[in-house]
Write a protein that holds these residues in place. Sequence first.
Motif, PDB file in Angstrom:
ATOM      1  N   ALA A  65       1.024  -1.007  -0.145  1.00 50.17           N
ATOM      2  CA  ALA A  65      -0.106   0.165   0.450  1.00 50.17           C
ATOM      3  C   ALA A  65       0.937   1.223  -0.082  1.00 50.17           C
ATOM      4  O   ALA A  65       1.739   1.366   0.678  1.00 50.17           O
ATOM      5  CB  ALA A  65      -1.001   0.094   1.276  1.00 50.17           C
ATOM      6  N   GLY A  66       0.423   2.051  -0.856  1.00 45.69           N
ATOM      7  CA  GLY A  66       1.590   3.046  -0.400  1.00 45.69           C
ATOM      8  C   GLY A  66       2.301   3.810  -1.203  1.00 45.69           C
ATOM      9  O   GLY A  66       2.487   2.990  -2.441  1.00 45.69           O
ATOM     10  N   THR A  67       3.673   4.081  -0.831  1.00 48.14           N
ATOM     11  CA  THR A  67       4.938   4.619  -1.072  1.00 48.14           C
ATOM     12  C   THR A  67       5.755   2.351  -1.164  1.00 48.14           C
ATOM     13  O   THR A  67       5.931   2.539  -2.380  1.00 48.14           O
ATOM     14  CB  THR A  67       5.408   4.834   0.242  1.00 48.14           C
ATOM     15  OG1 THR A  67       5.711   6.376  -0.167  1.00 48.14           O
ATOM     16  CG2 THR A  67       7.539   5.041  -0.796  1.00 48.14           C
ATOM     17  N   GLN A  99      -5.294   3.235  -9.663  1.00 43.88           N
ATOM     18  CA  GLN A  99      -5.622   4.918  -9.377  1.00 43.88           C
ATOM     19  C   GLN A  99      -4.701   5.464  -8.698  1.00 43.88           C
ATOM     20  O   GLN A  99      -4.799   6.587  -7.888  1.00 43.88           O
ATOM     21  CB  GLN A  99      -6.884   4.870  -8.808  1.00 43.88           C
ATOM     22  CG  GLN A  99      -7.571   4.327  -7.730  1.00 43.88           C
ATOM     23  CD  GLN A  99      -9.248   4.445  -8.314  1.00 43.88           C
ATOM     24  OE1 GLN A  99      -9.903   4.046  -8.072  1.00 43.88           O
ATOM     25  NE2 GLN A  99      -9.749   5.416  -6.945  1.00 43.88           N
ATOM     26  N   ALA A 100      -4.260   4.241  -7.446  1.00 46.91           N
ATOM     27  CA  ALA A 100      -3.312   4.052  -6.160  1.00 46.91           C
ATOM     28  C   ALA A 100      -2.117   4.639  -6.066  1.00 46.91           C
ATOM     29  O   ALA A 100      -1.459   5.253  -5.775  1.00 46.91           O
ATOM     30  CB  ALA A 100      -3.915   3.135  -4.946  1.00 46.91           C
ATOM     31  N   GLU A 106      -8.881   6.439   0.291  1.00 45.04           N
ATOM     32  CA  GLU A 106      -9.343   5.983   1.471  1.00 45.04           C
ATOM     33  C   GLU A 106      -9.327   4.587   2.118  1.00 45.04           C
ATOM     34  O   GLU A 106     -10.243   4.307   1.089  1.00 45.04           O
ATOM     35  CB  GLU A 106      -9.901   7.119   1.640  1.00 45.04           C
ATOM     36  CG  GLU A 106     -10.361   7.172   3.159  1.00 45.04           C
ATOM     37  CD  GLU A 106     -11.611   8.342   3.420  1.00 45.04           C
ATOM     38  OE1 GLU A 106     -12.122   8.280   4.830  1.00 45.04           O
ATOM     39  OE2 GLU A 106     -12.396   8.469   2.224  1.00 45.04           O
ATOM     40  N   ASN A 107      -9.071   4.126   2.634  1.00 46.25           N
ATOM     41  CA  ASN A 107      -9.284   3.004   3.998  1.00 46.25           C
ATOM     42  C   ASN A 107      -8.220   1.887   2.830  1.00 46.25           C
ATOM     43  O   ASN A 107      -8.670   1.072   3.605  1.00 46.25           O
ATOM     44  CB  ASN A 107     -10.629   2.720   4.070  1.00 46.25           C
ATOM     45  CG  ASN A 107     -10.900   3.771   5.258  1.00 46.25           C
ATOM     46  OD1 ASN A 107      -9.797   4.690   5.930  1.00 46.25           O
ATOM     47  ND2 ASN A 107     -11.923   4.295   4.830  1.00 46.25           N
ATOM     48  N   ALA A 108      -8.042   1.904   1.706  1.00 42.82           N
ATOM     49  CA  ALA A 108      -7.892   0.642   0.361  1.00 42.82           C
ATOM     50  C   ALA A 108      -6.310  -0.261   1.195  1.00 42.82           C
ATOM     51  O   ALA A 108      -6.710  -1.801   2.177  1.00 42.82           O
ATOM     52  CB  ALA A 108      -7.147   1.741  -0.572  1.00 42.82           C
TER      53      ALA A 108
END
Length: 269
Positions: A65-67, A99-100, A106-108
């Motif tokens: 997730a994220g970075t 898309q992330a 949010e909250n993924a």
Amino acid sequence: MLTTEASSSYTDLEKMPIHELLSSINKEDQTVPQAVSKALPQIEALLAQIVPRMKAGGRLFYIGAGTSGRLGILDASECPPTFGVSPGLVVGLIAGGDQAIRSAVENAEDDWDQAWVDLQAYKPNERDSLIGLAASGRTPYVIGGLNEAHKAGLLTGCIVCNEGSAVAEAAEYPVEVVVGPEFLTGSTRMKSGTAQKLVLNMISTAAMIQLGRVKGNKMVDMQLTNEKLVGRAIRMIMEEVDVSPDEAASLLDEHGSVRAAIEALQGKK
């Protein structure tokens, strides 16, 4: 408190002149390779399990997730052009979907079930390997994915930046690179992200070398997608078989890759 969430060793950052900001960040960055070095036995143990599975037709998946997720996608996306492998051999998945990659969803990352759902599109099997990427070591998306993958017979590993994390516990072959507090408290896109990138470089590059996608020290199977790479390919052929630039260019044009060009000429000798 997680090491990655611990307060920075620096304070009053907004009062620092640019030179001090840069030199301090650089000073912290220099500790990252040292932390990676300490994790080399764990990285080797993980790779020793991944390579035989890939040789048997297995694939390598990254989830994060994220970075962390973006770094996995980056590493996976660079394998086809660098090593000439199919896009499906190394695959990166991020919480929240494509898309992330550009915008936070949010909250993924808090969905325990979604990683395994995302993996179903690839029909994972017991020859495949899954590496969970999570600087914190506590991302539900990653933990859930590792747990389900293990149940299904996949090899599981992880790259985290805290010791004794839930993600490491969920992985058969954890890699823990503890880089300490970030320069900007909690900003794991900095040292933690750099550490994960270094480990991913090692894993994918060493795996591809073991799979025979490198000759000597050359990327002989790289995709020829621009003039720079075509020029590099021509120089590789010249160095390997001692021909002129024009001859090397002609061989490359005829055979389509450095490897094929070299093997064709060597076969005539």
